[in-house]
Design a protein around this motif. Structure first.
Motif, PDB file in Angstrom:
ATOM      1  N   GLN A  10      21.886   9.002 -20.431  1.00 42.66           N
ATOM      2  CA  GLN A  10      20.002   8.863 -20.995  1.00 42.66           C
ATOM      3  C   GLN A  10      19.644   9.820 -19.727  1.00 42.66           C
ATOM      4  O   GLN A  10      18.241   9.348 -20.206  1.00 42.66           O
ATOM      5  CB  GLN A  10      20.141   7.055 -20.943  1.00 42.66           C
ATOM      6  CG  GLN A  10      20.563   6.584 -21.135  1.00 42.66           C
ATOM      7  CD  GLN A  10      22.099   6.508 -20.732  1.00 42.66           C
ATOM      8  OE1 GLN A  10      22.657   5.940 -19.542  1.00 42.66           O
ATOM      9  NE2 GLN A  10      23.071   6.343 -21.927  1.00 42.66           N
ATOM     10  N   ASP A  60      18.506  -0.913 -17.363  1.00 46.13           N
ATOM     11  CA  ASP A  60      19.629  -1.685 -18.700  1.00 46.13           C
ATOM     12  C   ASP A  60      19.877  -0.876 -19.491  1.00 46.13           C
ATOM     13  O   ASP A  60      19.463  -1.239 -20.928  1.00 46.13           O
ATOM     14  CB  ASP A  60      19.019  -3.222 -18.642  1.00 46.13           C
ATOM     15  CG  ASP A  60      19.762  -3.946 -19.684  1.00 46.13           C
ATOM     16  OD1 ASP A  60      21.341  -3.501 -19.616  1.00 46.13           O
ATOM     17  OD2 ASP A  60      19.329  -4.811 -20.219  1.00 46.13           O
ATOM     18  N   ASP A  62      22.516  -0.115 -21.312  1.00 44.88           N
ATOM     19  CA  ASP A  62      23.176  -0.601 -22.461  1.00 44.88           C
ATOM     20  C   ASP A  62      23.109  -1.921 -22.752  1.00 44.88           C
ATOM     21  O   ASP A  62      24.276  -2.973 -23.047  1.00 44.88           O
ATOM     22  CB  ASP A  62      24.973  -0.087 -21.741  1.00 44.88           C
ATOM     23  CG  ASP A  62      24.817   1.243 -21.630  1.00 44.88           C
ATOM     24  OD1 ASP A  62      24.962   1.937 -22.311  1.00 44.88           O
ATOM     25  OD2 ASP A  62      25.432   2.009 -20.592  1.00 44.88           O
ATOM     26  N   GLY A  63      22.549  -3.375 -22.036  1.00 43.20           N
ATOM     27  CA  GLY A  63      22.357  -4.288 -22.323  1.00 43.20           C
ATOM     28  C   GLY A  63      21.637  -4.687 -23.644  1.00 43.20           C
ATOM     29  O   GLY A  63      21.225  -5.640 -23.361  1.00 43.20           O
ATOM     30  N   GLY A  64      20.821  -3.986 -24.486  1.00 43.80           N
ATOM     31  CA  GLY A  64      20.302  -4.438 -25.599  1.00 43.80           C
ATOM     32  C   GLY A  64      18.743  -4.818 -25.355  1.00 43.80           C
ATOM     33  O   GLY A  64      18.088  -5.657 -25.562  1.00 43.80           O
ATOM     34  N   LYS A  65      18.094  -4.171 -23.902  1.00 44.83           N
ATOM     35  CA  LYS A  65      16.876  -4.499 -23.451  1.00 44.83           C
ATOM     36  C   LYS A  65      16.230  -5.939 -23.298  1.00 44.83           C
ATOM     37  O   LYS A  65      15.652  -6.622 -22.155  1.00 44.83           O
ATOM     38  CB  LYS A  65      15.729  -4.255 -24.656  1.00 44.83           C
ATOM     39  CG  LYS A  65      15.784  -2.654 -24.787  1.00 44.83           C
ATOM     40  CD  LYS A  65      14.979  -2.455 -25.710  1.00 44.83           C
ATOM     41  CE  LYS A  65      14.695  -0.857 -26.201  1.00 44.83           C
ATOM     42  NZ  LYS A  65      13.158  -0.700 -26.976  1.00 44.83           N
ATOM     43  N   ARG A  66      17.675  -6.486 -22.823  1.00 42.14           N
ATOM     44  CA  ARG A  66      17.579  -7.963 -21.751  1.00 42.14           C
ATOM     45  C   ARG A  66      17.174  -8.013 -20.685  1.00 42.14           C
ATOM     46  O   ARG A  66      16.182  -8.851 -20.792  1.00 42.14           O
ATOM     47  CB  ARG A  66      18.370  -8.221 -21.766  1.00 42.14           C
ATOM     48  CG  ARG A  66      19.888  -8.727 -22.992  1.00 42.14           C
ATOM     49  CD  ARG A  66      21.123  -9.487 -23.530  1.00 42.14           C
ATOM     50  NE  ARG A  66      22.265  -8.409 -22.385  1.00 42.14           N
ATOM     51  CZ  ARG A  66      23.435  -8.909 -22.569  1.00 42.14           C
ATOM     52  NH1 ARG A  66      23.777 -10.081 -23.054  1.00 42.14           N
ATOM     53  NH2 ARG A  66      24.007  -7.578 -21.651  1.00 42.14           N
ATOM     54  N   GLU A  69      13.505  -7.731 -21.650  1.00 44.74           N
ATOM     55  CA  GLU A  69      13.086  -8.803 -22.409  1.00 44.74           C
ATOM     56  C   GLU A  69      12.822 -10.482 -21.371  1.00 44.74           C
ATOM     57  O   GLU A  69      11.758 -11.627 -20.992  1.00 44.74           O
ATOM     58  CB  GLU A  69      13.626  -9.414 -22.811  1.00 44.74           C
ATOM     59  CG  GLU A  69      13.911  -8.857 -24.487  1.00 44.74           C
ATOM     60  CD  GLU A  69      14.993  -9.387 -25.664  1.00 44.74           C
ATOM     61  OE1 GLU A  69      16.282  -9.705 -25.408  1.00 44.74           O
ATOM     62  OE2 GLU A  69      15.408  -8.793 -26.512  1.00 44.74           O
ATOM     63  N   ARG A 215      20.071 -11.937 -13.987  1.00 41.71           N
ATOM     64  CA  ARG A 215      20.978 -10.753 -15.263  1.00 41.71           C
ATOM     65  C   ARG A 215      20.430  -9.175 -14.708  1.00 41.71           C
ATOM     66  O   ARG A 215      21.725  -8.654 -14.458  1.00 41.71           O
ATOM     67  CB  ARG A 215      19.732 -11.257 -16.832  1.00 41.71           C
ATOM     68  CG  ARG A 215      19.648 -11.922 -17.443  1.00 41.71           C
ATOM     69  CD  ARG A 215      18.774 -11.181 -18.120  1.00 41.71           C
ATOM     70  NE  ARG A 215      18.184 -12.474 -18.780  1.00 41.71           N
ATOM     71  CZ  ARG A 215      18.315 -12.556 -20.399  1.00 41.71           C
ATOM     72  NH1 ARG A 215      17.700 -11.436 -21.025  1.00 41.71           N
ATOM     73  NH2 ARG A 215      18.810 -14.132 -21.395  1.00 41.71           N
TER      74      ARG A 215
END
Length: 249
Positions: A10, A60, A62-66, A69, A215
């Motif tokens: 990235q 993060d 690869d974590g779907g922006k968790r 969030e 997380r």
């Protein structure tokens, strides 16, 4: 000895990634201290929350922006309860190691009473190996979750320094220490600590803070190839002979 700095797919350099990880560890350390206006503002104020979210976005990928969030949920919970966080802190963590939810690592797990001094000694050994020592004026033990997060923030800052100066020996030592410390200390009890907070004050500031921590630490553990502790560690029995140790650099 020298080492080249690399970039992820990235485009985030190893140095920037280490600095972003240090930022999240530092926020966790601040959040789990007894709350002050200054400490909490450094997490929940919009400008600071945005900077923390930007750091999380670099981590993060690869974590779907968790992770991002989680930071948003933490900031909202903090702003909603800013005036009562002092009371919430005491209600959740109490005045002693045996409070409602213990923020001390050595209160979890092995019930053998001799184990606690050994684990505290191991923690202090980690700190002193990197030129840090306990601060007697802080009146806090070395196994408090804020101390452990602060130490990992220090290690990741040191990792960034080693990368910038291409010092492979320092880099190897620092990364090894992070892996061992996360496996044997913070990562060992954080899942149980988070589970207890989720049950005690769901949607509260400290439950959100612990959720962010879990997380993030889960991402760290996956990256390092280690396993976190169980989410159901027992509390060790009360012991009036605990040895207090203070944290701080």
């Amino acid at each position: 000895m020298k080492s080249e700095t690399t970039k992820s797919d990235q485009g985030v350099s190893d140095i920037d990634l280490a600095l972003c990880r240090a930022t999240v560890y530092s926020a966790l350390a601040l959040g789990f201290r007894p709350p002050t206006d200054e400490n909490i503002a450094r997490i929940i104020e919009p400008e600071n929350s945005a900077a923390l979210a930007a750091a999380a976005a670099c981590i993060d990928v690869d974590g779907g922006k968790r992770l991002v969030e989680s930071i948003g949920a933490l900031a909202r919970a903090g702003r909603a309860a800013a005036s009562t966080l002092g009371a919430s802190y005491l209600a959740v963590f109490g005045h002693s190691a045996g409070g409602s939810i213990a923020p001390y690592e050595t209160e979890y797990g092995n019930e053998a009473l001799f184990q606690q001094p050994q684990e505290l000694g191991d923690l202090v050994g980690f700190y002193r190996a990197f030129g840090l020592d306990v601060r007697r004026d802080q009146h806090e033990r070395a196994d408090h979750i804020s101390c452990e997060c602060e130490f990992l923030s220090f290690l990741t800052m040191k990792e960034a320094y080693a990368l910038e100066h291409r010092d492979t020996e320092m880099l190897a030592d620092t990364r090894k220490a992070q892996k061992l410390f996360l496996r044997d200390h913070l990562g060992r009890f954080l899942p149980t600590f988070t589970h207890k907070l989720d049950r005690e004050e769901p949607a509260g500031f400290y439950a959100n803070l612990a959720d962010l921590g879990l997380r993030f630490v889960s991402l760290e553990a996956n990256r390092m190839g280690i396993r976190l502790g169980a989410a159901n560690l027992p509390l060790r029995p009360a012991n009036d002979d605990r040895v207090p140790m203070a944290c701080g650099s």
